[in-house]
Every structure is written in C-alpha cells, then in structure tokens.
Write a protein that holds these residues in place. Structure first.
Motif, PDB file in Angstrom:
ATOM      1  N   UNK A 115       0.812  -1.214   0.000  1.00 20.38           N
ATOM      2  CA  UNK A 115       0.000   0.000   0.000  1.00 20.38           C
ATOM      3  C   UNK A 115       0.846   1.264   0.000  1.00 20.38           C
ATOM      4  N   UNK A 116       2.089   1.176   0.448  1.00 18.76           N
ATOM      5  CA  UNK A 116       2.972   2.351   0.439  1.00 18.76           C
ATOM      6  C   UNK A 116       3.858   2.399  -0.794  1.00 18.76           C
ATOM      7  N   UNK A 117       3.735   1.389  -1.667  1.00 13.55           N
ATOM      8  CA  UNK A 117       4.544   1.370  -2.885  1.00 13.55           C
ATOM      9  C   UNK A 117       3.982   2.371  -3.898  1.00 13.55           C
ATOM     10  N   UNK A 118       4.736   2.588  -4.968  1.00 10.72           N
ATOM     11  CA  UNK A 118       4.336   3.592  -5.957  1.00 10.72           C
ATOM     12  C   UNK A 118       3.424   2.967  -7.010  1.00 10.72           C
ATOM     13  N   UNK A 119       2.513   3.751  -7.612  1.00  8.21           N
ATOM     14  CA  UNK A 119       1.663   3.231  -8.680  1.00  8.21           C
ATOM     15  C   UNK A 119       2.399   3.227 -10.024  1.00  8.21           C
ATOM     16  N   UNK A 120       2.006   2.307 -10.883  1.00  5.83           N
ATOM     17  CA  UNK A 120       2.536   2.234 -12.247  1.00  5.83           C
ATOM     18  C   UNK A 120       1.471   2.780 -13.187  1.00  5.83           C
ATOM     19  N   UNK A 121       1.825   3.777 -13.981  1.00  5.62           N
ATOM     20  CA  UNK A 121       0.895   4.474 -14.867  1.00  5.62           C
ATOM     21  C   UNK A 121       1.308   4.274 -16.320  1.00  5.62           C
ATOM     22  N   UNK A 122       0.455   3.667 -17.107  1.00  3.17           N
ATOM     23  CA  UNK A 122       0.701   3.470 -18.537  1.00  3.17           C
ATOM     24  C   UNK A 122      -0.414   4.194 -19.269  1.00  3.17           C
ATOM     25  N   UNK A 123      -0.104   5.363 -19.787  1.00  2.00           N
ATOM     26  CA  UNK A 123      -1.124   6.279 -20.286  1.00  2.00           C
ATOM     27  C   UNK A 123      -0.976   6.498 -21.791  1.00  2.00           C
ATOM     28  N   UNK A 124      -1.853   5.860 -22.540  1.00  2.00           N
ATOM     29  CA  UNK A 124      -1.928   6.074 -23.990  1.00  2.00           C
ATOM     30  C   UNK A 124      -0.590   5.811 -24.679  1.00  2.00           C
TER      31      UNK A 124
ATOM     32  N   UNK B  97       5.176  13.725 -19.388  1.00  2.00           N
ATOM     33  CA  UNK B  97       6.057  12.648 -19.858  1.00  2.00           C
ATOM     34  C   UNK B  97       5.458  11.262 -19.657  1.00  2.00           C
ATOM     35  N   UNK B  98       4.349  11.173 -18.904  1.00  2.00           N
ATOM     36  CA  UNK B  98       3.692   9.883 -18.716  1.00  2.00           C
ATOM     37  C   UNK B  98       2.892   9.459 -19.942  1.00  2.00           C
ATOM     38  N   UNK B  99       2.531  10.424 -20.799  1.00  2.00           N
ATOM     39  CA  UNK B  99       1.633  10.167 -21.911  1.00  2.00           C
ATOM     40  C   UNK B  99       2.397   9.877 -23.202  1.00  2.00           C
ATOM     41  N   UNK B 100       1.810   8.985 -24.025  1.00  2.00           N
ATOM     42  CA  UNK B 100       2.290   8.715 -25.390  1.00  2.00           C
ATOM     43  C   UNK B 100       3.748   8.289 -25.421  1.00  2.00           C
ATOM     44  N   UNK B 101       4.129   7.471 -24.480  1.00  2.00           N
ATOM     45  CA  UNK B 101       5.518   6.992 -24.443  1.00  2.00           C
ATOM     46  C   UNK B 101       5.756   6.003 -25.579  1.00  2.00           C
TER      47      UNK B 101
END
Length: 399
Positions: free
Chosen positions: A163-172, A219-223
């Motif tokens: 629960x204290x770990x970081x989220x992984x975000x894969x956005x478009x 920078x999270x988007x369209x990688x």
C-alpha cells in the motif's frame, strides 16, 4: 457487518437460469428462468445503446448513434432502458430480496453473468416500479471473478504489503506505425500540461512518486518505450497498483478464444491474455484497464481474458470496461452541448482516485452512483456511456 449476495446466471441451451442468494443464509435464495424472448429483447436494446458497431455500421457511425440517438443518449430513454432490463433479467422475488437486504454499510452484490449477459451494466438496472431505484443504490455491485480462475493456482499480491509502494501508470502508449488519428492512434489526444488528466497526475506526483520515473506528468503520456521488456522491468519494482489507459483488442466471440484479448503497448505485436498468463508476470494487487471492452472475460465459456490474466498474476481487484469508450474528441463531435467537457478524463481520474481508497471497489461504485444521480437530475454531461461501462472484478475478499 455488511451482507454479501451472489447473483448468478447460466445459459443452458436456449434457456438462461438465474439465482440470487445471501451468502451464509441458504434459506434466503431465489431462483428463476429468464425467458428467451425477454433475454433477446434485452440484449437487442442494450446493443442499440452501446458505441460498438453493429453490422454494417462503421465505428464512427456507432459512436454517433450511441451519443446522439441511442437509449443512453438522454436521461428519459436511459431510465426506460434501465427499467426494461430490470424487468426482463431480474424476477420480482429477486428485487424483493435485494430490497430486504438493504443495509448500512451497503451489502455487496457479486454478479456472475452468463456468456450472453457479459456486457450488461448491472448497476444501471432499475426496479420496474414507480420508484425505479437502481441496483447500485441497493448494493455495491461487483463482478465475481470466473470460478475457473478463482480456483486456479495463483499467488495473490497482498495490498497490505504494497500500500505504500508507488503506482505504475501506462497512459496512452504510442503503438508503432500508427498515426494519432488512426484506429490504434491516440486515445487521450495531444499531451498538454493544461488538460485535466495532466493536472490530476501532477497533483498525484506532488504526493508520491510514480512509475515510470518522470520529471513532469506530461512525460507519462504517449511513451514510445512502453514495450514488453519495459513492462517487465516496471512490474519487477512491485508497484502498489497499475493504471492502463489505451487500446485493447477484444477477443472474437465467434471464435471463442478469450485469451486472444490483448493490450496494445509500444510493440508491433499486441500483448495478449495468453502472453500474460504464459509469462507469469507478477501483477500488483489492484489494476485498472480503461481500454476497449477490457472486461469482456465472461463472453466466453472459458473466461481466460485480460481480467483473468491479471488475477492469475496476483491481482485481487481489477476495474475494466464492458464496452468501448468514445474518446473525448468523438464525444464532443456528436454532443455539441458538452462544450469542452471531457467525460473520458473524468472517468479515468475517478478510477485512479478510487484505486487509492482502502475499499477501491466500493469507491468506484460510489462515483458511479454520484454520476447516475447527476444524470438522473438532468446533467447530460454525466453520460452513462462512461460510468455504466466500468465493472470491478474482485477475489480474496477484496472490496
């Protein structure tokens, strides 16, 4: 302690058998048969409401129909559809049992649909009376994970440990060889620090680190680097949860292979459910897949689609979509009164926030109820094409 109910359907030949029971109280069980004529009529009305093409429609035609003219286009026609589905799929005795089980906190209702009912937005169903209460108002509506997956060998990723770990975000993620306006092009449009999604993730990054490591939310988007090796490396860092927003390819129901459902990363070849299951990638305890019909596992006799693959990898709670969500650009094109409103972004932000809640499935339900009430009160920006599409699958007692 809140009650738990299970609503189950089974297709046997041309008949569909149904049961509703209260867990731990076998005497409180209702059974009925959904008549073939009722089922066909319900599915035909639902199909006319959804933005998925019906032959010989194009994708664009289907989106225009759903937004501008279909049963989910206006509150009055949506309410009529909700009552029709409620009357055709649930027996009066089932509605009575649900009413009798209204508690505080809300009861949890786990739905296990048959293959033909896999795309039904159960929370939207309304009682066929003057009250017209919605199923989601009587209980928190969750999807039961397919039984063949629940009983399979798997190692759950406990949320308490992460629960204290970081989220992984894969956005478009950018699919190779695809123009932004092509079939597998951009889902979220041109990245901008000023849009609601970027502002939401900027605020998230102020509170905690995220994966991948970036200096700004844009920078999270369209990688272009979000391919298979990249995904493996991110998952090896044991994130607390995963949010995927992008393209998914639904398996062909006529072929009958659920494991052909796939997510599109920055690879030439899509990542299928079969690939995920064979690779045995370690999944975080919570996953959200905001992608075309990513929650379509139940359309198949052997429910081994994307949701199943995530649960077999360790996930305990998966929020996915039952049908394709129109992009913000598509929505604005056919709903000009919407102005610059972005219902896709609104849904993504709501799910992302809900998955940080200790009871993520209930939090998704809470947002859906809020949207439904806005819609019922006449706010057409709260389109059910988005909130009703969300389905949360849960195992291991997750809520």
């Amino acid at each position: 302690m809140a009650l738990t109910l299970v609503l189950r359907f089974a297709d046997v030949g041309s008949a569909t058998y149904a049961s509703l029971r209260v867990v731990g109280e076998p005497a409180r069980t209702v059974t009925w048969v959904v008549e073939e004529s009722d089922l066909v009529a319900a599915l035909d009305q639902l199909s006319a409401a959804l933005p998925d093409p019906r032959a010989p429609e194009t994708r664009r035609d289907a989106v225009e129909r759903a937004i501008a003219a279909g049963p989910l286009a206006m509150p009055a026609t949506e309410a009529a559809l909700a009552r029709t589905l409620g009357a055709q799929l649930l027996a009066p005795a089932a509605w009575q049992l649900l009413t009798d089980c209204v508690t505080s906190p809300r009861a949890g209702l786990f739905v296990s649909p048959s293959a033909r009912l896999a795309r039904v937005p159960w929370g939207l169903l309304a009682m066929p009376n003057d009250d017209g209460a919605r199923l989601m108002e009587l209980a928190d509506v969750l999807m039961a994970a397919p039984s063949n997956i629940v009983h399979a060998a798997r190692t759950p990723a406990g949320r308490d440990d992460r629960c204290e770990a970081v989220p992984l975000l894969i956005l478009d993620p950018r699919v190779p060889g695809q123009r932004p306006d092509s079939a597998l092009g951009s889902v979220l449009g041109r990245p901008s620090a000023e849009n609601p999604l970027a502002q939401h993730f900027t605020e998230l990054m102020r509170r905690r680190a995220v994966l991948p490591k970036v200096s700004s939310a844009v920078e999270l988007f369209r990688r272009t680097d979000a391919d298979r090796p990249w995904l493996v490396a991110q998952l090896d860092r044991h994130p607390s949860r995963l949010l995927f927003v992008g393209h998914a390819t639904a398996a062909d129901g006529d072929v009958g292979h659920a494991d052909r459902a796939a997510l599109h990363l920055s690879d030439e070849r899509p990542l299928t459910a079969a690939d995920l299951m064979s690779a045995k990638l370690p999944m975080p305890p919570r996953i959200a897949m905001i992608a075309c019909a990513s929650g379509g596992d139940y359309q198949f006799d052997e429910a081994t689609g994307l949701v199943a693959a995530m649960i077999l990898g360790g996930a305990q709670l998966v929020t996915a979509t039952l049908w394709s969500l129109p992009t913000a650009a598509g929505y604005r094109q056919f709903a000009p009164a919407a102005g610059d409103h972005d219902p896709m972004a609104e849904a993504i932000i709501a799910v992302d926030r809900a998955h940080e809640d200790p009871q993520a499935g209930r939090a998704v339900n809470c947002w859906q109820r809020d949207q439904m009430r806005r819609w019922r009160d006449g706010d057409t920006r709260a389109s059910p094409l988005y909130w009703a599409a969300l389905a949360t699958f849960a195992v291991d007692g997750a809520r």
